[in-house]
Design a protein around this motif. Sequence first.
Motif, PDB file in Angstrom:
ATOM      1  N   ILE A  19       0.875  -1.175   0.000  1.00 56.80           N
ATOM      2  CA  ILE A  19       0.000   0.000   0.000  1.00 56.80           C
ATOM      3  C   ILE A  19       0.911   1.223   0.000  1.00 56.80           C
ATOM      4  CG2 ILE A  19      -1.757   1.299   1.269  1.00 56.80           C
ATOM      5  CD1 ILE A  19      -2.321  -1.510   2.699  1.00 56.80           C
ATOM      6  N   PHE A  20       0.747   2.091  -0.976  1.00 58.73           N
ATOM      7  CA  PHE A  20       1.518   3.335  -0.986  1.00 58.73           C
ATOM      8  C   PHE A  20       0.727   4.410  -0.267  1.00 58.73           C
ATOM      9  CE2 PHE A  20       3.655   1.124  -4.448  1.00 58.73           C
ATOM     10  CZ  PHE A  20       4.986   1.438  -4.190  1.00 58.73           C
ATOM     11  N   LEU A  21       1.393   5.121   0.633  1.00 58.52           N
ATOM     12  CA  LEU A  21       0.770   6.220   1.371  1.00 58.52           C
ATOM     13  C   LEU A  21       1.747   7.385   1.324  1.00 58.52           C
ATOM     14  CD1 LEU A  21      -1.476   7.311   3.182  1.00 58.52           C
ATOM     15  CD2 LEU A  21      -0.248   6.359   5.151  1.00 58.52           C
ATOM     16  N   THR A  22       1.413   8.420   0.584  1.00 57.95           N
ATOM     17  CA  THR A  22       2.377   9.486   0.341  1.00 57.95           C
ATOM     18  C   THR A  22       1.711  10.844   0.238  1.00 57.95           C
ATOM     19  OG1 THR A  22       4.115  10.231  -1.181  1.00 57.95           O
ATOM     20  CG2 THR A  22       2.217   9.113  -2.149  1.00 57.95           C
ATOM     21  N   GLY A  23       2.491  11.865   0.496  1.00 58.08           N
ATOM     22  CA  GLY A  23       2.024  13.240   0.298  1.00 58.08           C
ATOM     23  C   GLY A  23       2.535  13.802  -1.005  1.00 58.08           C
ATOM     24  N   HIS A  24       3.223  12.986  -1.781  1.00 57.57           N
ATOM     25  CA  HIS A  24       3.873  13.471  -3.006  1.00 57.57           C
ATOM     26  C   HIS A  24       3.447  12.676  -4.231  1.00 57.57           C
ATOM     27  CE1 HIS A  24       6.486  15.739  -0.323  1.00 57.57           C
ATOM     28  NE2 HIS A  24       6.721  14.610   0.339  1.00 57.57           N
ATOM     29  N   GLY A  25       2.257  12.128  -4.232  1.00 61.83           N
ATOM     30  CA  GLY A  25       1.833  11.301  -5.349  1.00 61.83           C
ATOM     31  C   GLY A  25       1.353  12.109  -6.539  1.00 61.83           C
ATOM     32  N   ALA A  69       0.339  -2.927  -6.828  1.00 60.25           N
ATOM     33  CA  ALA A  69       0.047  -2.353  -5.515  1.00 60.25           C
ATOM     34  C   ALA A  69      -1.420  -2.569  -5.141  1.00 60.25           C
ATOM     35  CB  ALA A  69       0.362  -0.858  -5.506  1.00 60.25           C
ATOM     36  N   VAL A  70      -1.658  -2.740  -3.844  1.00 58.34           N
ATOM     37  CA  VAL A  70      -3.027  -2.882  -3.357  1.00 58.34           C
ATOM     38  C   VAL A  70      -3.785  -1.567  -3.519  1.00 58.34           C
ATOM     39  CG1 VAL A  70      -4.460  -3.336  -1.318  1.00 58.34           C
ATOM     40  CG2 VAL A  70      -2.377  -4.663  -1.710  1.00 58.34           C
ATOM     41  N   ASP A  71      -3.117  -0.448  -3.184  1.00 61.24           N
ATOM     42  CA  ASP A  71      -3.744   0.872  -3.292  1.00 61.24           C
ATOM     43  C   ASP A  71      -2.652   1.933  -3.286  1.00 61.24           C
ATOM     44  OD1 ASP A  71      -5.734   2.776  -3.510  1.00 61.24           O
ATOM     45  OD2 ASP A  71      -6.950   1.894  -1.909  1.00 61.24           O
ATOM     46  N   PHE A  72      -3.010   3.126  -3.750  1.00 59.81           N
ATOM     47  CA  PHE A  72      -2.102   4.274  -3.743  1.00 59.81           C
ATOM     48  C   PHE A  72      -2.872   5.423  -3.115  1.00 59.81           C
ATOM     49  CE2 PHE A  72       0.459   7.756  -5.097  1.00 59.81           C
ATOM     50  CZ  PHE A  72       1.724   7.235  -5.387  1.00 59.81           C
ATOM     51  N   LEU A  73      -2.558   5.717  -1.850  1.00 56.54           N
ATOM     52  CA  LEU A  73      -3.305   6.691  -1.072  1.00 56.54           C
ATOM     53  C   LEU A  73      -2.460   7.927  -0.813  1.00 56.54           C
ATOM     54  CD1 LEU A  73      -4.730   4.178   1.562  1.00 56.54           C
ATOM     55  CD2 LEU A  73      -5.858   4.982  -0.529  1.00 56.54           C
ATOM     56  N   GLN A 133     -10.410   4.809   8.111  1.00 54.49           N
ATOM     57  CA  GLN A 133     -11.108   3.632   7.608  1.00 54.49           C
ATOM     58  C   GLN A 133     -10.639   3.270   6.203  1.00 54.49           C
ATOM     59  OE1 GLN A 133     -13.184   1.744   9.589  1.00 54.49           O
ATOM     60  NE2 GLN A 133     -12.761   0.318   7.903  1.00 54.49           N
ATOM     61  N   THR A 134     -10.316   4.267   5.404  1.00 55.95           N
ATOM     62  CA  THR A 134      -9.815   3.991   4.056  1.00 55.95           C
ATOM     63  C   THR A 134      -8.510   3.209   4.126  1.00 55.95           C
ATOM     64  OG1 THR A 134     -10.836   5.995   3.169  1.00 55.95           O
ATOM     65  CG2 THR A 134      -9.031   5.035   1.894  1.00 55.95           C
ATOM     66  N   LEU A 135      -7.628   3.630   5.022  1.00 55.11           N
ATOM     67  CA  LEU A 135      -6.352   2.935   5.172  1.00 55.11           C
ATOM     68  C   LEU A 135      -6.558   1.542   5.761  1.00 55.11           C
ATOM     69  CD1 LEU A 135      -3.310   2.828   5.001  1.00 55.11           C
ATOM     70  CD2 LEU A 135      -3.194   4.021   7.197  1.00 55.11           C
ATOM     71  N   ASP A 169      -9.144  -0.354   5.474  1.00 48.55           N
ATOM     72  CA  ASP A 169      -9.713  -1.206   4.421  1.00 48.55           C
ATOM     73  C   ASP A 169      -8.619  -1.697   3.483  1.00 48.55           C
ATOM     74  OD1 ASP A 169     -12.247  -0.867   5.437  1.00 48.55           O
ATOM     75  OD2 ASP A 169     -12.856   0.658   3.977  1.00 48.55           O
ATOM     76  N   ALA A 170      -7.686  -0.820   3.153  1.00 46.45           N
ATOM     77  CA  ALA A 170      -6.576  -1.207   2.280  1.00 46.45           C
ATOM     78  C   ALA A 170      -5.687  -2.244   2.964  1.00 46.45           C
ATOM     79  CB  ALA A 170      -5.762   0.024   1.880  1.00 46.45           C
ATOM     80  N   ILE A 171      -5.437  -2.057   4.253  1.00 45.55           N
ATOM     81  CA  ILE A 171      -4.634  -3.025   5.003  1.00 45.55           C
ATOM     82  C   ILE A 171      -5.317  -4.387   5.035  1.00 45.55           C
ATOM     83  CG2 ILE A 171      -3.781  -3.620   7.305  1.00 45.55           C
ATOM     84  CD1 ILE A 171      -3.299  -0.593   7.743  1.00 45.55           C
ATOM     85  N   ALA A 172      -6.617  -4.386   5.303  1.00 50.33           N
ATOM     86  CA  ALA A 172      -7.370  -5.644   5.324  1.00 50.33           C
ATOM     87  C   ALA A 172      -7.281  -6.348   3.973  1.00 50.33           C
ATOM     88  CB  ALA A 172      -8.824  -5.378   5.702  1.00 50.33           C
ATOM     89  N   ALA A 173      -7.395  -5.574   2.895  1.00 51.91           N
ATOM     90  CA  ALA A 173      -7.294  -6.151   1.548  1.00 51.91           C
ATOM     91  C   ALA A 173      -5.893  -6.708   1.304  1.00 51.91           C
ATOM     92  CB  ALA A 173      -7.636  -5.098   0.496  1.00 51.91           C
ATOM     93  N   GLY A 174      -4.876  -5.975   1.778  1.00 53.09           N
ATOM     94  CA  GLY A 174      -3.509  -6.439   1.604  1.00 53.09           C
ATOM     95  C   GLY A 174      -3.235  -7.725   2.364  1.00 53.09           C
ATOM     96  N   VAL A 175      -3.688  -7.798   3.608  1.00 50.69           N
ATOM     97  CA  VAL A 175      -3.495  -9.000   4.413  1.00 50.69           C
ATOM     98  C   VAL A 175      -4.234 -10.182   3.793  1.00 50.69           C
ATOM     99  CG1 VAL A 175      -4.012 -10.074   6.646  1.00 50.69           C
ATOM    100  CG2 VAL A 175      -3.043  -7.759   6.559  1.00 50.69           C
ATOM    101  N   GLU A 176      -5.461  -9.937   3.322  1.00 52.69           N
ATOM    102  CA  GLU A 176      -6.239 -11.011   2.691  1.00 52.69           C
ATOM    103  C   GLU A 176      -5.542 -11.505   1.426  1.00 52.69           C
ATOM    104  OE1 GLU A 176      -9.219 -13.802   2.137  1.00 52.69           O
ATOM    105  OE2 GLU A 176      -8.740 -12.554   3.883  1.00 52.69           O
ATOM    106  N   ARG A 177      -4.993 -10.583   0.650  1.00 52.23           N
ATOM    107  CA  ARG A 177      -4.265 -10.988  -0.559  1.00 52.23           C
ATOM    108  C   ARG A 177      -3.062 -11.848  -0.197  1.00 52.23           C
ATOM    109  NH1 ARG A 177      -1.832  -6.677  -4.877  1.00 52.23           N
ATOM    110  NH2 ARG A 177      -4.075  -6.175  -5.078  1.00 52.23           N
ATOM    111  N   ASP A 178      -2.354 -11.456   0.865  1.00 51.52           N
ATOM    112  CA  ASP A 178      -1.181 -12.216   1.280  1.00 51.52           C
ATOM    113  C   ASP A 178      -1.565 -13.619   1.735  1.00 51.52           C
ATOM    114  OD1 ASP A 178       1.758 -12.155   1.906  1.00 51.52           O
ATOM    115  OD2 ASP A 178       1.003 -12.613   3.906  1.00 51.52           O
TER     116      ASP A 178
END
Length: 230
Positions: free
Chosen positions: A100-106, A119-123, A130-132, A134-143
Amino acid sequence: MTIDQPLLRRSAPASSQRRSEAEQPLVIIVDDDASVREALSELILSAGFQPVCFASTRELLDADVLDSPGCLILDVRMPGASGLDLQHHLAQRGNPKPIIFLTGHGDIPMTVQAMKAGAVDFLTKPVRDQTLLDAIAAGVERDIKQRARSRVVKEHLSKLALLTPRERQVLRQVAGGRLNKQIAFDLGISEITVKLHRGNVMRKMQLSSVGELVRVWETLPADVRDRVEA
């Protein structure tokens, strides 16, 4: 190496405390901003996951955590290698760790590059909790699913190694939809011999139907299928 170990010792929810540390998915945070690492760790702990923090991709690569279950949260721009560089590095190593990418410079090109690379998401910061999560849950489930598939493939490969070269030839032909008489003609052997090899394949691979055999064949990596005797 700087790892925010104090963050890992804070109280976690009771449900998370009941699970052993080995069973808990690790959410690996890589961000050069200590305040961001602390805030993310608090949030992740509240959701029952185990955070591990690093200030750079170099620190992460020097640690022994990338093979642990879970996912990565990466900043894009950091001192040294970027988050996108790390994504590329892991892909080259054959490590499909969900990111999951989490950045202030995207920007749009970065987002497209990251998502095309899996990538699971680019935030972008700031992000809703909750958005983050949800992305973590999706990432863990994918793994979890990736690891399950990997275990199945390893099991199939260990059984494939039990086959003789001729049995592997028959396996390939059967998986390709060839009939016994066609296989016999192609390999220059009798149909009875094909049936014998086919029975050995089914027994050694612990399969009960041609449908199962085809499904097992399709789960094998393409390079393995290519190496099976034609």
